[in-house]
Design a protein around this motif. Structure first.
Motif, mmCIF file in Angstrom:
data_model
loop_
_atom_site.group_PDB
_atom_site.id
_atom_site.type_symbol
_atom_site.label_atom_id
_atom_site.label_comp_id
_atom_site.label_asym_id
_atom_site.label_seq_id
_atom_site.Cartn_x
_atom_site.Cartn_y
_atom_site.Cartn_z
ATOM 1 N N GLN A 1 0.810 -1.222 0.000
ATOM 2 C CA GLN A 1 0.000 0.000 0.000
ATOM 3 C C GLN A 1 0.847 1.279 0.000
ATOM 4 O OE1 GLN A 1 -3.353 -0.087 -0.535
ATOM 5 N NE2 GLN A 1 -2.845 -2.243 -0.824
ATOM 6 N N ASN A 2 2.128 1.180 0.349
ATOM 7 C CA ASN A 2 3.007 2.363 0.384
ATOM 8 C C ASN A 2 3.643 2.680 -0.959
ATOM 9 O OD1 ASN A 2 2.510 2.723 3.104
ATOM 10 N ND2 ASN A 2 4.184 1.382 3.697
ATOM 11 N N ILE A 3 3.263 1.930 -1.985
ATOM 12 C CA ILE A 3 3.833 2.152 -3.316
ATOM 13 C C ILE A 3 3.468 3.579 -3.765
ATOM 14 C CG2 ILE A 3 1.899 1.321 -4.715
ATOM 15 C CD1 ILE A 3 4.013 -0.376 -6.250
ATOM 16 N N PRO A 4 4.387 4.283 -4.435
ATOM 17 C CA PRO A 4 4.053 5.639 -4.893
ATOM 18 C C PRO A 4 2.774 5.651 -5.733
ATOM 19 C CG PRO A 4 6.383 5.205 -5.201
ATOM 20 C CD PRO A 4 5.752 3.905 -4.786
ATOM 21 N N LYS A 5 1.909 6.609 -5.484
ATOM 22 C CA LYS A 5 0.624 6.695 -6.193
ATOM 23 C C LYS A 5 0.790 7.264 -7.594
ATOM 24 C CE LYS A 5 -1.570 5.316 -2.520
ATOM 25 N NZ LYS A 5 -1.318 3.931 -2.274
ATOM 26 N N LEU A 6 1.691 8.221 -7.737
ATOM 27 C CA LEU A 6 1.929 8.872 -9.030
ATOM 28 C C LEU A 6 3.423 8.896 -9.299
ATOM 29 C CD1 LEU A 6 -0.374 12.020 -8.649
ATOM 30 C CD2 LEU A 6 -0.872 9.976 -9.987
ATOM 31 N N LEU A 7 3.776 8.797 -10.568
ATOM 32 C CA LEU A 7 5.154 9.017 -10.960
ATOM 33 C C LEU A 7 5.174 9.625 -12.354
ATOM 34 C CD1 LEU A 7 6.777 6.239 -12.706
ATOM 35 C CD2 LEU A 7 5.295 5.365 -10.925
#
Length: 178
Positions: free
Chosen positions: A54-60
């Motif tokens: 769940q801590n994966i970056p939301k936007l890149l």
């Protein structure tokens, strides 16, 4: 058949190498959902368990199609190199630090012997010969794409226990051909 696969993969590699990257705003959740949808039949047939932190970056920022290729290739490799009698578990994690987003794709597959871990990023390096399908270009392609995004890709593996690919992508993409 093998020759046509190699030609197709070389053409794809050439296209990726020669095309400037776009600076798209990528919703990581959408990107991963697209991949899981494409692989749905395989995931179900082989009973693959994919866990996304769940801590994966939301936007890149980056080239959507190229980043899709990286994640898809790493996930497909995890499936391909899973242990025959063990359900595949693939964990995708990520985070961010000084100027970079970073990700990992980890599996509980067959692993890679230490002496071969750097060679896997070289074109046409197939460590398992004819046992597995593919041309040996996929990880070279991933490396090229990650470098175009001003990042790096590494592997950590224990033979017989699994593999973890770690890669970074610059937060400050400059659209250029490296």
């Amino acid at each position: 058949k093998d020759l046509s696969l190699i030609v197709d993969d070389l053409l794809n590699f050439s296209k990726v190498s020669n095309k400037k990257i776009s600076s798209d705003i990528i919703e990581t959740e959408t990107l991963l959902a697209d991949i899981l949808e494409k692989l749905a039949v395989t995931l179900e047939e082989q009973k693959v368990d994919i866990q996304i932190n769940q801590n994966i970056p939301k936007l890149l920022m980056g080239d959507y199609l190229k980043m899709l290729r990286v994640f898809q290739n790493l996930i497909q490799n995890s499936i391909k190199f899973s242990k025959p009698d063990t359900p595949a578990i693939i964990t995708i994690e990520g985070g961010e630090d000084d100027g970079y987003w970073y990700f990992s794709v980890e599996d509980n597959g067959i692993g890679i012997k230490k002496e071969f871990q750097q060679a896997i990023f070289l074109m046409f390096r197939k460590l398992n010969g004819q046992k597995y399908t593919g041309t040996g270009i996929g990880l070279s392609l991933c490396k090229k794409i990650i470098e175009q995004h001003q990042g790096e890709i590494k592997v950590s593996s224990t033979y017989g226990k699994g593999t973890k690919f770690l890669f970074s992508v610059s937060k400050h993409i400059i659209s250029k051909n490296p």
